[in-house]
Design a protein around this motif. Structure first.
Motif, short mmCIF file in Angstrom:
data_model
loop_
_atom_site.label_atom_id
_atom_site.label_comp_id
_atom_site.label_asym_id
_atom_site.label_seq_id
_atom_site.Cartn_x
_atom_site.Cartn_y
_atom_site.Cartn_z
N ASN A 79 51.59 22.81 34.05
CA ASN A 79 50.39 22.75 33.32
C ASN A 79 49.10 23.24 34.17
N ASN A 83 42.32 22.20 32.69
CA ASN A 83 41.97 21.55 31.25
C ASN A 83 42.68 20.39 30.97
N TYR A 84 43.64 20.13 31.91
CA TYR A 84 44.58 18.75 31.75
C TYR A 84 44.65 18.10 33.19
N CYS A 179 55.79 18.15 24.52
CA CYS A 179 54.65 18.73 24.46
C CYS A 179 54.86 20.21 24.97
N LYS A 182 50.89 23.66 28.82
CA LYS A 182 49.57 23.93 28.89
C LYS A 182 49.36 25.03 29.55
#
Length: 185
Positions: A79, A83-84, A179, A182
């Motif tokens: 990921n 941003n995460y 999910c 990302k």
């Protein structure tokens, strides 16, 4: 909660090699460092995904149940940590300690390894045989957050048991759901 299915990489695909930083030991590890003599499980997971959080204890138990059977395990997070930030390497190490992971938890900063495996979601599971040929890809089991089905790892366990008995293919394979990875912009 967004639901993304895993891509079903063709069975028989050779495991793509990698060299990534282990967030637990701090060492760079290659596929050959995590290879199991009978089978190798490659998992794409992350810290923040509720689908992964739901099965973390089950993943830990799975590895403990099969490591002595010459099955190698490795988890990879690909990921975008900008941003995460919950998926950053220092938090990956803490997550591994919190869930008693006995396997390396690698950080795929460039996301090239996820692309090589055609990984699409977290969690995403790949089981390779002793020749590092793909024999299973897909879900851990039918349990999902909120569906009240127990976390058992049934699908992965069935694939591993078949492999340990010398069966090369496991016919019933369902994509994982979780999910999306990302991706960086």
């Amino acid at each position: 909660m967004a639901r993304t299915e895993s891509n079903m990489l063709p069975l028989g695909t050779k495991a793509p090699d990698f060299e990534l930083q282990d967030t637990i030991s701090g060492k760079k590890l290659k596929l050959s460092d995590v290879y199991g003599e009978k089978a190798t499980v490659v998992m794409f997971i992350c810290n923040h995904c509720p689908f992964v959080r739901h099965i973390n204890k089950g993943i830990s138990k799975l590895a403990k149940d099969y490591t002595d059977k010459e099955v190698g395990f490795v988890a990879i997070s690909s990921n975008d940590v900008e941003n995460y930030p919950e998926d950053a390497p220092d938090k990956m190490k803490q997550n591994a300690e919190d869930h008693d992971f006995i396997f390396p938890y690698l950080y795929d900063e460039t996301q090239e390894v996820a692309k090589a495996y055609d990984a699409a979601c977290t969690p995403d599971f790949y089981v390779f045989d002793d020749q590092l040929e793909l024999i299973y890809r897909g879900q851990f089991d039918d349990s999902r957050p909120g569906n009240s089905m127990p976390v058992s790892g049934r699908d992965i366990r069935t694939a591993l048991d078949a492999t340990l008995m010398g069966t090369k293919t496991y016919k019933k394979q369902k994509p994982s759901i979780g999910c999306n990875i990302k991706w960086k912009s």
